[in-house]
Write an enzyme that holds these catalytic residues in place. Structure first.
Site, short mmCIF file in Angstrom:
data_model
loop_
_atom_site.label_atom_id
_atom_site.label_comp_id
_atom_site.label_asym_id
_atom_site.label_seq_id
_atom_site.Cartn_x
_atom_site.Cartn_y
_atom_site.Cartn_z
N ARG A 53 75.94 60.56 68.08
CA ARG A 53 76.09 59.10 67.98
C ARG A 53 77.28 58.60 68.80
NH1 ARG A 53 74.62 58.05 61.60
NH2 ARG A 53 72.36 57.95 61.94
N LYS A 215 57.40 60.01 50.84
CA LYS A 215 56.78 59.19 49.79
C LYS A 215 55.96 58.03 50.31
CE LYS A 215 60.51 59.71 46.41
NZ LYS A 215 61.69 58.98 45.92
N GLY A 368 64.96 58.84 60.31
CA GLY A 368 66.05 59.82 60.36
C GLY A 368 65.54 61.24 60.47
N GLY A 391 66.11 53.33 58.84
CA GLY A 391 65.69 52.12 58.14
C GLY A 391 65.52 50.94 59.08
P1 ADP Z 1 62.03 59.85 57.81
O1 ADP Z 1 63.48 60.08 57.47
O2 ADP Z 1 61.70 60.32 59.20
O3 ADP Z 1 61.60 58.44 57.56
P2 ADP Z 1 61.16 60.82 55.24
O4 ADP Z 1 62.56 60.72 54.73
O5 ADP Z 1 60.16 59.88 54.70
O6 ADP Z 1 61.15 60.80 56.85
O7 ADP Z 1 60.56 62.27 54.89
C1 ADP Z 1 61.20 63.46 55.25
C2 ADP Z 1 61.13 64.47 54.14
O8 ADP Z 1 59.79 64.67 53.67
C3 ADP Z 1 61.63 65.80 54.59
O9 ADP Z 1 62.77 66.16 53.85
C4 ADP Z 1 60.46 66.77 54.30
O10 ADP Z 1 60.88 68.02 53.81
C5 ADP Z 1 59.68 66.01 53.25
N1 ADP Z 1 58.29 66.46 53.20
C6 ADP Z 1 57.39 66.41 54.20
N2 ADP Z 1 56.22 66.95 53.81
C7 ADP Z 1 56.37 67.37 52.55
C8 ADP Z 1 55.51 68.02 51.58
N3 ADP Z 1 54.25 68.34 51.89
N4 ADP Z 1 56.01 68.28 50.35
C9 ADP Z 1 57.28 67.95 50.05
N5 ADP Z 1 58.14 67.34 50.90
C10 ADP Z 1 57.69 67.05 52.14
#
Ligand code: ADP
Ligand code: MG
Length: 421
Positions: A53, A215, A368, A391
């Site tokens: 960063r 989620k 992220g 975000g």
């Molecule tokens: P981003 O930060 O890119 O928006 P998220 O925070 O929504 O992404 O999701 C990332 C997390 O989701 C990671 O820590 C990953 O381990 C978890 N994850 C992905 N697939 C699964 C799964 N099948 N079961 C449990 N956790 C998962």
């Protein structure tokens, strides 16, 4: 050629709403306040453990140095919650920045106050000061007017180069901006606006969104907004489990949001009404737990009792890879599996490579963990754009107004405004 896909023009794209690029601002000899994102991870011995960063802001800082500006940098670090907490001092950041620039960086020992006023007032052309952690003062996150006015009083020009906090209306991102007469976007901010804006306009089709991660509840607004724009959505990660369960599949111990099944079903119905293709996994990699020594690939109709789905399987990878290959615009958010564990990273890495291999598409990665995933897959420099803001990029993609960007829009524009052709 698809409609709206005119070849890239040679000149730099003008930013929307007449937001000036820092290169267009009169900064010579001026005190220029730059809101940067120096919220970097620190090691136990208080060294910067990842300086990405800081490096990202170098083009803006170097430009200002070259133009003889008096540079006042400001950032938050961590969550000191409005109190002075030495463990959140920007001191290690100042040291790293000085190394990278091979120049002195003077750290003010507070974000506002006599010390900060003196340090910023004493700057000469081309010199750099860094204010102490903005969140040492409650006025930053509280967007307190007095605090904002004090920050503004240090500067003649305001530049925002911290896209990652642009969705927050804080004193340094929004509150102070009206009190500085000249303002614009730094190099990081401008690139973010440029690429993310493309996704909201006329894009080359097919437009594919790949959405995964933890989620449904985190991302349902994003999914709904994407439904309005894309031709297809490929879903992976834990999020896919909830959709599969909504279709009646049994997923054993997999992470499923039981209270979001109706939302998932509703989303699938809306997608089919709009003619948007939704891809869901047909096979998954399962294991008894995250640290299991063994895993296997099964159909989503045969998830064994006692196991959980932790990655998309090879047949699903093939289907998603083909969709990525055929797409001409791609937005990716959220890993396809628990990519932090090598055993469950294959799906995410394969999608990253597929994005990198598609040289014809505009490909944008936001989020992220998603940004970390493309870096892990070694393809961060082979996609069109990796957004630095988790975000913030998701809010942008939904078409929401970000306070840190809104604040940069000139209030009274000259009558011969550009960009109306
Ligand atoms: P981003 O930060 O890119 O928006 P998220 O925070 O929504 O992404 O999701 C990332 C997390 O989701 C990671 O820590 C990953 O381990 C978890 N994850 C992905 N697939 C699964 C799964 N099948 N079961 C449990 N956790 C998962
Ligand atoms: Mg995340």
């Amino acid at each position: 050629m698809w409609p709206g896909s005119s070849p890239e023009s040679c000149e730099a794209m003008a930013l929307p709403h007449g937001i000036p690029h820092v290169q267009e601002l009169p900064v010579e000899g001026k005190r220029v306040f730059v809101r940067v994102d120096f919220n970097v991870p620190l090691s136990k011995d208080r060294k910067v453990s990842d300086d990405q960063r800081i490096r990202a802001t170098l083009p803006t800082i170097q430009h200002l140095v070259d133009r003889g500006a008096r540079i006042i940098l400001a950032s938050h670090l961590g969550r000191p919650d409005g109190q002075v907490k030495p463990e959140y001092s920007l001191e290690p950041v100042a040291a790293r920045l000085a190394e990278l620039l091979d120049r002195d960086v003077v750290l003010a020992d507070e974000p506002v106050g006599d010390g900060a006023r003196k340090v910023t007032g004493d700057l000469r052309d081309g010199q750099i000061a860094l204010l102490e952690n903005l969140r040492f003062h409650p006025g930053e996150e509280g967007n307190d007017e007095q605090f904002a006015r004090t920050l503004a009083s240090y500067a003649d020009v305001y530049v925002n180069d911290a896209f990652g906090t642009a969705h927050r209306a804080h004193a340094s991102t929004a509150g102070m901006v009206p009190f500085v007469p000249i303002k614009g976007a730094g190099f990081v901010m401008a690139k973010e606006i440029e690429f993310l804006t493309k996704l909201l306009g006329e894009v080359e089709r097919p437009y594919l969104a790949v959405v995964g991660g933890a989620k449904v509840s985190d991302k349902i607004e994003v999914l709904d907004a994407l439904l309005e724009r894309v031709n297809a959505i490929a879903i992976g990660g834990a999020m896919a489990n909830t959709f599969l369960k909504a279709q009646g599949k049994e997923l054993a111990k997999s992470k499923v949001e039981e209270d979001k099944l109706a939302i998932a079903r509703n989303f699938l119905r809306k997608a089919s009404e709009r003619g948007v293709t939704v891809y869901l996994p047909t096979d998954v990699v399962v294991a008894p737990g995250l640290d299991a020594e063994e895993s296997s690939t099964v159909s989503v109709d045969q998830v064994p009792a006692g196991t959980m789905a932790l990655d998309i399987g090879p047949a699903t990878v093939e289907a998603y890879r083909k969709a990525v290959k055929d797409a001409r615009t791609i937005f990716w958010n959220g890993p396809m599996g628990v990519f932090e564990k090598p055993r469950f990273a294959a799906g995410t890495v394969a999608i990253g490579r597929a994005l990198a291999d598609n040289r014809l598409a505009l490909s944008v990665v936001g989020g992220g963990d998603s940004a970390a995933a493309v870096a892990q897959a070694g393809v961060a420099d082979k996609v069109s754009h990796v957004s630095t803001g988790g975000g913030a990029s998701l809010e942008f993609i939904q078409g929401l107004k970000l306070p840190g960007i809104e604040a940069l829009i000139p209030k009274s524009r000259p009558s011969e405004t550009r960009g109306t052709t």
